[in-house]
Design an enzyme around this catalytic site. Structure first.
Site, short mmCIF file in Angstrom:
data_model
loop_
_atom_site.label_atom_id
_atom_site.label_comp_id
_atom_site.label_asym_id
_atom_site.label_seq_id
_atom_site.Cartn_x
_atom_site.Cartn_y
_atom_site.Cartn_z
N GLY A 97 -8.77 64.12 -9.54
CA GLY A 97 -9.70 63.09 -9.12
C GLY A 97 -10.12 63.19 -7.67
O GLY A 97 -11.28 62.88 -7.33
N LEU A 99 -10.52 65.94 -5.93
CA LEU A 99 -11.52 67.00 -5.82
C LEU A 99 -12.86 66.56 -6.40
O LEU A 99 -13.91 66.78 -5.78
CB LEU A 99 -11.04 68.27 -6.52
CG LEU A 99 -12.05 69.42 -6.42
CD1 LEU A 99 -11.41 70.69 -5.91
CD2 LEU A 99 -12.73 69.68 -7.76
N ASP A 101 -14.07 63.61 -6.70
CA ASP A 101 -14.68 62.62 -5.81
C ASP A 101 -15.32 63.29 -4.59
O ASP A 101 -16.43 62.94 -4.18
CB ASP A 101 -13.62 61.63 -5.32
CG ASP A 101 -13.45 60.44 -6.26
OD1 ASP A 101 -14.15 60.38 -7.28
OD2 ASP A 101 -12.61 59.57 -5.96
N THR A 121 -8.82 68.01 -14.35
CA THR A 121 -7.65 68.74 -14.83
C THR A 121 -6.38 67.90 -14.78
O THR A 121 -5.31 68.38 -15.15
CB THR A 121 -7.43 70.01 -13.99
OG1 THR A 121 -7.26 69.64 -12.62
CG2 THR A 121 -8.61 70.96 -14.13
N LYS A 134 -19.33 56.55 -9.36
CA LYS A 134 -18.89 56.48 -7.97
C LYS A 134 -18.31 57.80 -7.46
O LYS A 134 -17.60 58.51 -8.18
CB LYS A 134 -17.85 55.37 -7.79
CG LYS A 134 -18.43 53.99 -7.98
CD LYS A 134 -17.54 52.90 -7.42
CE LYS A 134 -16.25 52.75 -8.16
NZ LYS A 134 -15.50 51.56 -7.70
N PHE A 161 -5.55 71.17 -20.19
CA PHE A 161 -5.12 71.26 -18.80
C PHE A 161 -3.84 70.47 -18.53
O PHE A 161 -3.10 70.79 -17.60
CB PHE A 161 -6.23 70.75 -17.87
CG PHE A 161 -7.41 71.67 -17.72
CD1 PHE A 161 -7.27 72.90 -17.11
CD2 PHE A 161 -8.66 71.30 -18.20
CE1 PHE A 161 -8.36 73.76 -16.96
CE2 PHE A 161 -9.75 72.14 -18.06
CZ PHE A 161 -9.60 73.37 -17.44
N LEU A 162 -3.58 69.45 -19.32
CA LEU A 162 -2.39 68.62 -19.09
C LEU A 162 -1.09 69.38 -19.36
O LEU A 162 -0.02 68.94 -18.91
CB LEU A 162 -2.45 67.36 -19.96
CG LEU A 162 -3.66 66.45 -19.72
CD1 LEU A 162 -3.58 65.22 -20.63
CD2 LEU A 162 -3.76 66.03 -18.27
N GLU A 176 -3.26 54.19 -14.89
CA GLU A 176 -4.64 53.74 -15.11
C GLU A 176 -4.89 53.44 -16.59
O GLU A 176 -5.70 52.56 -16.91
CB GLU A 176 -5.63 54.79 -14.60
CG GLU A 176 -5.71 54.91 -13.09
CD GLU A 176 -6.47 53.75 -12.43
OE1 GLU A 176 -6.98 52.89 -13.18
OE2 GLU A 176 -6.55 53.72 -11.19
#
Length: 370
Positions: A97, A99, A101, A121, A134, A161-162, A176
């Protein structure tokens, strides 16, 4: 937003065509974290080579400390060196997140609007940072103080990717997910309560032959669908009473003050723990619901306390929230699991009592940050 599996498989053309590019060939600027380069750099290069696309890689060091204007300007400089075409060569952002952003913010600045594609990722990137319009960077010790509304032209979600994500970052992303569950989706909350530990153990990968093979996918889909349902009607935040702000009243100040101790989702978890107590003290949730929420926080290996949670920091955070929300607290508090209400009258005394209880409860729980 599109879900894919094996996005770097040369037989899958979704990445090379992302952003409305109809034909293979051409060029791409790919911005990646250094860790992603180590894990997937060869696969990324082979993918674009297979499609006849000339790729140039820009590497970024990513952390909350490095989420800055300076990092965004590094991406701007890379776009300038690359000589990017304004509409036909979308920037590809592959990473977490932070990167995505940074790249989104840089793309909004470059020639006032440059298209970009997000390939998150990390779990928190998939369920939170890569959703919505955003972008942002930190500034002057404040979380996301500078930013823009600049949606990506495409977001590609690949849970493969996880598999290489460490346990702590899985837990971080689940914070989240828990946010959306507690304010808008009691069925999702039930899934986390029943399967939370296993989801971390298995990194949200389906287990072949398991009767629960679809749980991980359902958890991710429900979390993303819930976020989209809340964001889409209010994409530009014209309305400032947003249930997705749950867990985000105190957490920006906690996160920035605690750096580098806390990840974003961990700070959100502490915020949720504090506001859970506030809601129970007001009679909005029962003691049993309070206990369930704290049990899920424990199962998801999330902290509920940090030493920076002093009353002065929290009251300053509350004052900043009022400025951010146009003169009102508009604080989302739980009104039962899966529901939320907004209040404007949280007092310093209430906050003091909630923090005192939170500190006591955290001291009885092993593994909390102190």
């Amino acid at each position: 937003m599109e879900f894919r599996s094996g996005i770097l498989d040369p037989d899958d053309s979704s990445l090379v065509r992302a952003g409305g590019v109809d034909a293979a060939g051409g060029r791409r600027l790919v911005v990646m974290e250094r860790r992603i380069q180590e894990l997937y750099g060869d696969a990324v290069s082979a993918y674009f080579d297979a499609h006849g696309v000339a790729s140039t890689v820009c590497l970024l060091d990513t952390s909350e400390q490095a989420k800055s204007v300076a990092s965004a300007l590094l991406v701007v400089a890379a776009m300038d060196r690359f000589g990017i075409s304004r509409r036909s060569e979308p920037v590809i952002a592959i990473g977490g997140g932070v990167l995505t952003d940074i790249v989104g913010f840089a793309a909004s600045l470059y020639r006032r609007s440059t298209p970009y594609v997000r390939v998150p990722t990390t779990l928190i990137g998939m369920v939170d940072a890569a959703i919505g319009a955003k972008t942002g960077v930190n500034h002057d010790g404040k979380k996301n103080r500078l930013g823009s509304y600049h949606p990506s032209t495409a977001t590609l979600i690949d849970c493969v990717f996880l598999r290489t994500l460490d346990r702590r970052h899985i837990s971080n992303g689940l914070a989240e997910v828990l946010k959306m569950a507690t304010v808008a989706d009691s069925a999702l909350f039930d899934l986390l309560a029943e399967h939370g530990r296993r989801l971390i153990d298995e990194r949200l990968q389906p287990v072949p032959g398991s009767s629960d093979a679809g749980v991980a996918a359902e958890v991710i889909y429900r979390a993303i669908d819930g976020m989209l349902a809340e964001l889409q009607p209010n994409l530009w935040e014209e309305r400032l009473h947003r249930c997705v702000d749950y867990g985000h009243s105190f957490s920006p100040a906690i996160e920035m003050q605690a750096l580098p101790d806390l990840l974003h989702g961990e700070a959100v978890a502490i915020d949720m723990a504090c506001t859970t107590i506030l809601a129970r003290q007001r009679g909005l949730i029962s003691a049993a619901e309070d206990d369930r929420i704290f049990a899920v926080l424990r199962d998801l290996e999330l902290p509920v306390w940090h030493r920076v949670c002093r009353l002065d920091l929290m009251t300053a955070a509350l004052a900043d929230v009022v400025r951010h929300r146009n003169g009102r607290q508009q604080m989302p508090l739980l009104d039962g699991i899966g529901r939320v209400r907004f209040v404007d009258d949280v007092t310093v005394r209430e906050l003091h009592l909630a923090l005192a209880e939170l500190a006591d409860r955290a001291s009885l729980t092993s593994g909390q940050l102190a």
